[in-house]
Write a protein that holds these residues in place. Structure first.
Motif, PDB file in Angstrom:
ATOM      1  N   LYS A 297      57.771  61.805  40.122  1.00 29.26           N
ATOM      2  CA  LYS A 297      57.537  60.719  40.215  1.00 29.26           C
ATOM      3  C   LYS A 297      58.839  59.682  40.866  1.00 29.26           C
ATOM      4  O   LYS A 297      58.847  58.727  41.605  1.00 29.26           O
ATOM      5  N   GLY A 298      60.061  59.958  39.908  1.00 29.32           N
ATOM      6  CA  GLY A 298      61.273  59.391  39.996  1.00 29.32           C
ATOM      7  C   GLY A 298      61.297  59.630  41.532  1.00 29.32           C
ATOM      8  O   GLY A 298      62.288  58.817  42.405  1.00 29.32           O
ATOM      9  N   ASN A 299      61.229  61.044  42.116  1.00 33.15           N
ATOM     10  CA  ASN A 299      61.773  61.903  43.108  1.00 33.15           C
ATOM     11  C   ASN A 299      61.065  60.591  44.987  1.00 33.15           C
ATOM     12  O   ASN A 299      61.140  60.361  45.359  1.00 33.15           O
ATOM     13  N   ARG A 300      59.598  61.020  44.491  1.00 36.15           N
ATOM     14  CA  ARG A 300      59.049  59.753  45.066  1.00 36.15           C
ATOM     15  C   ARG A 300      59.292  58.675  45.477  1.00 36.15           C
ATOM     16  O   ARG A 300      59.597  57.926  46.835  1.00 36.15           O
ATOM     17  N   ARG A 301      59.654  57.323  44.063  1.00 35.61           N
ATOM     18  CA  ARG A 301      60.005  56.361  44.333  1.00 35.61           C
ATOM     19  C   ARG A 301      61.551  56.327  45.263  1.00 35.61           C
ATOM     20  O   ARG A 301      60.923  55.897  46.569  1.00 35.61           O
ATOM     21  N   GLU A 302      62.120  56.948  45.396  1.00 37.21           N
ATOM     22  CA  GLU A 302      63.507  57.168  45.839  1.00 37.21           C
ATOM     23  C   GLU A 302      63.178  57.445  47.143  1.00 37.21           C
ATOM     24  O   GLU A 302      63.512  56.757  48.043  1.00 37.21           O
ATOM     25  N   ARG A 303      62.450  58.735  47.253  1.00 39.91           N
ATOM     26  CA  ARG A 303      62.021  58.587  49.110  1.00 39.91           C
ATOM     27  C   ARG A 303      61.060  58.015  49.753  1.00 39.91           C
ATOM     28  O   ARG A 303      61.536  57.613  50.907  1.00 39.91           O
TER      29      ARG A 303
ATOM     30  N   SER B  53      70.973  63.133  43.276  1.00 38.00           N
ATOM     31  CA  SER B  53      71.595  62.279  42.578  1.00 38.00           C
ATOM     32  C   SER B  53      71.860  61.884  41.341  1.00 38.00           C
ATOM     33  O   SER B  53      70.373  62.179  39.961  1.00 38.00           O
ATOM     34  N   GLY B  54      72.989  61.587  40.370  1.00 37.24           N
ATOM     35  CA  GLY B  54      73.632  61.279  39.427  1.00 37.24           C
ATOM     36  C   GLY B  54      73.452  62.701  38.413  1.00 37.24           C
ATOM     37  O   GLY B  54      73.602  63.183  37.413  1.00 37.24           O
ATOM     38  N   ALA B  55      73.386  64.335  39.323  1.00 42.33           N
ATOM     39  CA  ALA B  55      73.475  65.212  38.546  1.00 42.33           C
ATOM     40  C   ALA B  55      74.710  65.502  38.958  1.00 42.33           C
ATOM     41  O   ALA B  55      74.851  66.783  38.290  1.00 42.33           O
ATOM     42  N   GLN B  56      75.593  66.080  40.226  1.00 39.94           N
ATOM     43  CA  GLN B  56      76.690  66.443  40.148  1.00 39.94           C
ATOM     44  C   GLN B  56      77.759  65.041  40.838  1.00 39.94           C
ATOM     45  O   GLN B  56      77.301  64.252  41.084  1.00 39.94           O
TER      46      GLN B  56
ATOM     47  N   GLY C 222      80.172  62.724  43.034  1.00 38.68           N
ATOM     48  CA  GLY C 222      79.712  62.501  44.110  1.00 38.68           C
ATOM     49  C   GLY C 222      78.439  62.182  44.933  1.00 38.68           C
ATOM     50  O   GLY C 222      78.204  61.587  45.883  1.00 38.68           O
ATOM     51  N   PHE C 223      77.615  62.618  43.821  1.00 37.42           N
ATOM     52  CA  PHE C 223      76.416  61.984  44.279  1.00 37.42           C
ATOM     53  C   PHE C 223      75.879  60.398  43.666  1.00 37.42           C
ATOM     54  O   PHE C 223      74.773  61.375  42.837  1.00 37.42           O
ATOM     55  N   GLU C 224      76.132  60.197  43.257  1.00 42.78           N
ATOM     56  CA  GLU C 224      76.279  59.023  42.349  1.00 42.78           C
ATOM     57  C   GLU C 224      75.248  57.886  43.323  1.00 42.78           C
ATOM     58  O   GLU C 224      75.184  57.960  44.722  1.00 42.78           O
ATOM     59  N   ASN C 225      73.988  56.973  42.755  1.00 37.54           N
ATOM     60  CA  ASN C 225      73.165  56.555  43.197  1.00 37.54           C
ATOM     61  C   ASN C 225      71.763  56.623  43.555  1.00 37.54           C
ATOM     62  O   ASN C 225      72.297  58.591  43.863  1.00 37.54           O
ATOM     63  N   ASP C 226      71.071  56.054  43.840  1.00 41.63           N
ATOM     64  CA  ASP C 226      69.559  57.033  44.652  1.00 41.63           C
ATOM     65  C   ASP C 226      68.944  57.605  45.851  1.00 41.63           C
ATOM     66  O   ASP C 226      68.911  58.578  46.314  1.00 41.63           O
ATOM     67  N   VAL C 227      69.935  55.750  46.063  1.00 42.13           N
ATOM     68  CA  VAL C 227      68.733  55.366  48.048  1.00 42.13           C
ATOM     69  C   VAL C 227      71.177  54.838  48.704  1.00 42.13           C
ATOM     70  O   VAL C 227      71.336  54.244  48.033  1.00 42.13           O
ATOM     71  N   GLU C 228      70.741  54.902  49.637  1.00 40.01           N
ATOM     72  CA  GLU C 228      71.834  54.592  50.172  1.00 40.01           C
ATOM     73  C   GLU C 228      71.281  53.589  51.543  1.00 40.01           C
ATOM     74  O   GLU C 228      70.190  54.219  52.545  1.00 40.01           O
ATOM     75  N   GLY C 229      71.489  52.785  51.435  1.00 37.67           N
ATOM     76  CA  GLY C 229      70.531  51.941  53.119  1.00 37.67           C
ATOM     77  C   GLY C 229      71.082  50.226  53.188  1.00 37.67           C
ATOM     78  O   GLY C 229      71.790  49.170  52.281  1.00 37.67           O
ATOM     79  N   LEU C 230      71.202  49.152  53.932  1.00 38.90           N
ATOM     80  CA  LEU C 230      71.344  48.417  54.495  1.00 38.90           C
ATOM     81  C   LEU C 230      72.713  48.199  53.710  1.00 38.90           C
ATOM     82  O   LEU C 230      73.558  46.941  53.412  1.00 38.90           O
ATOM     83  N   GLY C 231      73.343  48.475  54.021  1.00 42.45           N
ATOM     84  CA  GLY C 231      75.036  48.555  53.898  1.00 42.45           C
ATOM     85  C   GLY C 231      75.534  48.486  51.940  1.00 42.45           C
ATOM     86  O   GLY C 231      76.419  48.362  51.582  1.00 42.45           O
TER      87      GLY C 231
ATOM     88  N   LYS D 272      74.426  50.834  47.692  1.00 43.93           N
ATOM     89  CA  LYS D 272      74.442  51.572  46.961  1.00 43.93           C
ATOM     90  C   LYS D 272      72.561  50.870  46.061  1.00 43.93           C
ATOM     91  O   LYS D 272      73.202  50.461  45.214  1.00 43.93           O
ATOM     92  N   TRP D 273      71.754  52.217  46.121  1.00 44.45           N
ATOM     93  CA  TRP D 273      70.666  51.390  44.995  1.00 44.45           C
ATOM     94  C   TRP D 273      70.453  52.444  44.015  1.00 44.45           C
ATOM     95  O   TRP D 273      70.160  53.728  44.350  1.00 44.45           O
ATOM     96  N   GLU D 274      70.264  52.229  42.364  1.00 47.35           N
ATOM     97  CA  GLU D 274      69.435  52.684  41.624  1.00 47.35           C
ATOM     98  C   GLU D 274      67.780  52.151  41.845  1.00 47.35           C
ATOM     99  O   GLU D 274      67.424  51.176  42.058  1.00 47.35           O
ATOM    100  N   VAL D 275      66.973  53.341  42.002  1.00 45.67           N
ATOM    101  CA  VAL D 275      66.030  52.755  41.664  1.00 45.67           C
ATOM    102  C   VAL D 275      64.621  53.533  40.897  1.00 45.67           C
ATOM    103  O   VAL D 275      64.888  54.838  40.071  1.00 45.67           O
TER     104      VAL D 275
END
Length: 107
Positions: A9-15, A29-32, A34-43, A45-48
């Motif tokens: 569900k989290g992955n679906r909402r992020e996409r 995202s969050g698992a490794q 260098g892969f912080e936050n869930d989404v990048e966009g509009l300049g 970094k987003w947590e969903v």
């Protein structure tokens, strides 16, 4: 909801969110490192975060028929201010007043 279903569900909402803002979902995202936050966009970094009923009060305040607010300003003691608004209102501001909706995003 099981852990696996919750993660799906989290992955679906992020996409979904990444598509709406024409951004990109961060794999792992969050698992490794260098892969912080869930989404990048509009300049940004987003947590969903998605909850079945977890944000009902926020929606109630935004949908107040009498007040009709554009956004909410939230504050907890000794924490910074937060601003909550609909994605449509946020995109309207970011894009210099251009109105956005799902029809604008299809292409």
């Amino acid at each position: 909801m099981s852990g696996r279903k919750s993660k799906q569900k989290g992955n679906r909402r992020e996409r979904e969110f990444a598509k709406l803002i024409e951004g990109r979902r961060i794999p792992l995202s969050g698992a490794q490192e260098g892969f912080e936050n869930d989404v990048e966009g509009l300049g940004l970094k987003w947590e969903v975060k998605a909850r079945k009923n977890g944000f009902q009060t926020l929606y109630k305040w935004l949908e107040d028929e009498r007040e009709k607010p554009d956004a909410l300003a939230l504050k907890t003691d000794r924490k910074p201010w937060l601003v909550v608004m609909t994605l449509d209102k946020f995109l309207e501001i970011v894009e210099g007043g251009q109105q956005w909706n799902r029809e604008n995003m299809s292409g």
